[in-house]
Design a protein around this motif. Structure first.
Motif, short mmCIF file in Angstrom:
data_model
loop_
_atom_site.label_atom_id
_atom_site.label_comp_id
_atom_site.label_asym_id
_atom_site.label_seq_id
_atom_site.Cartn_x
_atom_site.Cartn_y
_atom_site.Cartn_z
N LEU A 81 -20.27 -10.20 -2.25
CA LEU A 81 -19.42 -9.25 -1.55
C LEU A 81 -19.44 -7.91 -2.25
N GLY A 82 -19.61 -6.85 -1.45
CA GLY A 82 -19.50 -5.49 -1.94
C GLY A 82 -18.31 -4.80 -1.30
N ILE A 83 -17.57 -4.03 -2.09
CA ILE A 83 -16.34 -3.37 -1.62
C ILE A 83 -16.38 -1.90 -2.03
N ILE A 84 -16.06 -1.01 -1.11
CA ILE A 84 -15.82 0.39 -1.45
C ILE A 84 -14.50 0.79 -0.80
N THR A 134 -23.38 -10.57 2.11
CA THR A 134 -24.66 -11.16 2.46
C THR A 134 -24.79 -12.53 1.81
N PRO A 135 -25.66 -13.39 2.36
CA PRO A 135 -25.95 -14.65 1.68
C PRO A 135 -26.50 -14.40 0.28
N GLN A 179 -29.09 -9.67 -3.06
CA GLN A 179 -29.82 -8.86 -2.09
C GLN A 179 -29.01 -7.70 -1.54
N LEU A 180 -27.69 -7.75 -1.74
CA LEU A 180 -26.84 -6.69 -1.22
C LEU A 180 -27.04 -5.40 -2.01
N MET A 262 -27.30 -2.49 2.66
CA MET A 262 -28.60 -3.04 3.05
C MET A 262 -28.75 -4.46 2.55
N ALA A 263 -29.61 -5.22 3.24
CA ALA A 263 -29.99 -6.55 2.79
C ALA A 263 -31.30 -6.93 3.46
#
Length: 281
Positions: A81-84, A134-135, A179-180, A262-263
């Motif tokens: 998980l990415g958070i901004i 992303t996975p 991959q994120l 992106m992924a």
């Protein structure tokens, strides 16, 4: 607290060329991400990417699994998980560790984390946590990245209306991810074009989230194959899904900021199939 979601199937360029404006928007535009005290996700079958938002106002929000989609006991069982944060100051609690996240600060959370909570410091100025997931095949540590810690690239010029600063934040050259990749591009006053000259990257897909648009202003996002482009008019705090076969570029009626995520097949940021401006149709 409520978690809502929608699912979008992947379609190709031949199907896309048959869509009218309504169909184009239904397939690619994410018209709303933030509701009071709700977490909302859009799940796209392009690389199984998830884009969403969490806006805690009067209560702390828990990142819960979405059983119909994930079929897992907890959300990050097989995901990263990415958070901004694009709102007021807030806190993200990661397996008991509280991490303060100010405006335009990023946080990466790796596979295997069980408990994630979101809260705002002030109900009158709530945090708006923009979420990308992303996975993932490997677990990497939780990392906060500020704008000062980002890898910065300054491109363009006022003469070509695209003077901008790219803040590479959740990128493999800054932190470890599976991959994120996420970052934030800020356009200077007087500049309106992003990602021009345009490009595609058949080895990964992308999602753009536009914000910092002044009231009454809009962005026209361009998509499609190089030789048959389409456009989607977008408002503040909306996102758009960009398939691997599509360009992704925009021009606003004012300067603005956008977050790219992106992924896909590789993590080489410069792996692009570029096209000249005069090649676009």
């Amino acid at each position: 607290m409520e978690t809502t979601f929608e699912s979008r199937y992947a379609i190709g360029p031949n199907e896309t060329k048959t869509l009218d404006t309504k169909g184009l928007r239904e397939n690619f535009l994410i018209d709303r991400l933030f509701w009071n005290d709700r977490i909302h996700f859009v799940y796209t079958h392009f690389d199984r990417y998830m884009a969403g938002g969490a806006m805690p106002v009067d209560q702390k929000l828990k990142l819960e699994t979405i059983e119909p989609l994930l079929k897992e006991e907890f959300f990050l069982s097989r995901r990263e998980l990415g958070i901004i944060n694009v709102g007021g100051a807030g806190t993200v609690e990661v397996d008991g560790e509280k991490i303060d996240l100010g405006t335009k600060e990023a946080l990466y959370i790796g596979k295997g984390v069980k408990d994630v909570y979101f809260s705002s410091n002030s109900a009158s100025e709530p945090a708006k946590f923009y979420l990308n997931s992303t996975p993932a095949h490997h677990s990497y540590p939780t990392r906060k990245v500020t704008k000062e810690q980002a890898n910065k690239i300054e491109l363009g010029s006022l003469e070509t209306s695209n003077h901008r600063v790219i803040n590479q934040m959740l990128l493999h050259t800054v932190i470890e991810t599976c991959q994120l990749q996420m970052g934030m591009t800020e356009l200077k006053p007087g500049s309106v074009w992003n990602t021009m000259p345009a490009h595609t990257h058949d080895r990964r897909m992308e999602v753009y989230f536009y914000f910092d648009l002044p009231e009454g202003q809009s962005v026209s996002h361009f998509m499609g194959p190089v030789d048959e482009t389409r456009h989607i008019w977008m408002q503040n705090e909306q996102a758009v899904i960009s398939p691997p076969w599509s360009i992704h570029s925009g021009a606003g009626t004012s300067n603005y900021t956008f977050i790219w995520g992106m992924a896909g097949e590789n993590m080489d940021y410069d792996d692009m199939d570029k096209s000249s401006i005069t090649e676009l149709r």
